[in-house]
Design a protein around this motif. Sequence first.
Motif, short mmCIF file in Angstrom:
data_model
loop_
_atom_site.label_atom_id
_atom_site.label_comp_id
_atom_site.label_asym_id
_atom_site.label_seq_id
_atom_site.Cartn_x
_atom_site.Cartn_y
_atom_site.Cartn_z
N GLU A 96 0.81 -0.95 0.51
CA GLU A 96 -0.45 -0.49 0.13
C GLU A 96 0.76 1.49 -0.38
N LEU A 97 2.04 1.81 0.69
CA LEU A 97 2.97 2.49 1.19
C LEU A 97 3.71 2.82 -0.44
N LEU A 98 3.87 1.56 -0.90
CA LEU A 98 4.68 1.83 -2.65
C LEU A 98 3.29 2.22 -3.66
N ASN A 99 2.43 1.47 -3.63
CA ASN A 99 0.62 1.80 -4.34
C ASN A 99 1.06 3.39 -4.15
N ASN A 100 1.12 3.79 -3.03
CA ASN A 100 0.73 5.28 -2.97
C ASN A 100 1.90 6.14 -2.91
N GLU A 101 3.11 5.93 -3.36
CA GLU A 101 4.64 6.12 -3.73
C GLU A 101 4.28 6.82 -5.19
N THR A 102 3.87 5.43 -6.02
CA THR A 102 3.93 5.32 -7.72
C THR A 102 2.79 5.99 -8.03
N ALA A 103 2.18 6.06 -7.19
CA ALA A 103 0.90 7.24 -7.59
C ALA A 103 1.49 8.49 -7.57
N MET A 104 1.86 8.99 -7.10
CA MET A 104 2.78 9.97 -6.52
C MET A 104 3.65 10.03 -7.54
N PHE A 105 4.50 9.50 -7.91
CA PHE A 105 5.35 9.72 -8.74
C PHE A 105 5.22 9.39 -9.99
N GLU A 106 3.59 8.85 -10.45
CA GLU A 106 3.15 9.10 -11.53
C GLU A 106 2.31 10.47 -11.78
N THR A 107 1.78 10.81 -11.12
CA THR A 107 1.20 12.51 -10.73
C THR A 107 2.30 13.68 -11.11
N PHE A 108 4.00 13.24 -10.82
CA PHE A 108 5.37 13.63 -11.11
C PHE A 108 4.85 13.73 -12.10
N LEU A 109 5.06 12.72 -13.05
CA LEU A 109 5.89 12.16 -14.32
C LEU A 109 4.74 13.07 -15.35
N ARG A 110 3.20 13.03 -15.46
CA ARG A 110 2.82 14.00 -16.08
C ARG A 110 2.49 14.70 -15.80
N ARG A 111 3.13 15.73 -14.67
CA ARG A 111 3.17 17.36 -14.43
C ARG A 111 4.84 17.71 -14.47
N VAL A 112 5.58 16.95 -14.87
CA VAL A 112 6.04 18.21 -15.31
C VAL A 112 6.99 17.49 -16.43
N ASP A 113 7.32 18.39 -17.11
CA ASP A 113 8.47 17.46 -18.15
C ASP A 113 9.56 16.51 -18.24
N PRO A 114 9.67 16.03 -18.87
CA PRO A 114 10.91 15.22 -18.28
C PRO A 114 12.36 15.75 -19.23
N LYS A 115 12.74 16.75 -19.70
CA LYS A 115 13.23 17.19 -19.77
C LYS A 115 14.74 18.33 -18.84
N ASP A 116 13.27 18.37 -18.23
CA ASP A 116 14.02 18.99 -16.58
C ASP A 116 14.19 18.37 -15.29
#
Length: 397
Positions: free
Chosen positions: A56-76
């Motif tokens: 459950e902790l890893l799922n929450n962390e993964t969801a946070m990382f996915e939200t961050f990747l959708r919002r931030v440009d990979p070049k940055d």
Amino acid sequence: HASTGQISFHWGIPTIMAESESGFSGISNDQLLEDINELSNEELQQKTHEALRWNELLNNETAMFETFLRRVDPKDLLSGSLAAPVPTAGGLEGRRRRSKSRSSSTDRLAKLTAEQKLDIAQREYDELYDQKLKLEEDADKHIDLNNAVLEEAEESLVELNKAVHEFERDIVKGALNPRSGKVMAEKIARAFEEKMRAKEALIEKTKLKNDSLKASVFKLKQQLKQKEEMGEVLSEVDFKQLKIENEQYLSKIDDKNKELLRLKLMAGNTMQVLNKYKKKLAAISEENKKLQEDLLQRTEMRGKIAEESVGVEEEQKKAYIENQKLRTQLENYKVPDVIDYVKDKAELAELKNVVRSWERKVEIAEMSLKTHQKTWNRLKTATKPSDLPWKQLIEGK
């Protein structure tokens, strides 16, 4: 799950994960199965709960990382602080040992350090906090808008009730023709014209108020522009202070508006109660008028009854005097003897006979008189006065 990393991931046991992270992956599947078989049911259940909580902790962390990747440009990410870390010598040596045992598997991806995870979490926290502030601001705006709409609707309802009451008072009841019982069109037209003039005056007043507010806004903008040109720009602390004061004033204005609305409602209720009591007063006045007329009639009747009572008292006095006389006569009356009574009775009978005889004689005399009158009248109409016997006798003498 064939690989050791997957087994450690699902069971969530810190010792096994530490071994998998440090490169001690030489444990075979048979040995893992033997270790699992050695555990009791309670230990397996406990480790299962730990693994689920870890997942459950890893799922929450993964969801946070996915939200961050959708919002931030990979070049940055490549150019910023989240770039992949350079592997050290120890890391290369461990990787060589792992590559020997996993020659058929693909290279493992680079993992994020604790600092990078903390940076991502801080960025997501700031983003969520900004979104929360924005949502609160939007919610406050919607609440203010809804309150304004609600207040406007309540004021419109009060005005509508007042207009309905005035229409019923001035037109439905006040504009009736007393003879025909119909509503007079002139009064209706006059009432609507007055309403239109009142609305036009309100529109003009609102326009003037709007123009004054626009002038005030323009003046404030000019003052702010002059201050910016002169370098008297307000700092963030000043803006926060002004914002706090503005909120306080808005709260006071809101309280005053609520108080004004309450007073308007109270005034409307008071007007309704006043109109109700006015109707009662009119009904009581009408009833009082009728009672006064009834009282006047009763007063006149009382005067007549008093006059009749005086007459009755006089008649009563006369009757009393007559009664006293009769009582006196009755007390002084003496009963005659029987012989005298018989004599008087015989004399009365004889006198009645005499009266009847004389009445008969009078009737005969009246009949004879009527006969002579008829003869006389016939003689007067039949002959001349000179032909009468007595006239000739007079002339012969």
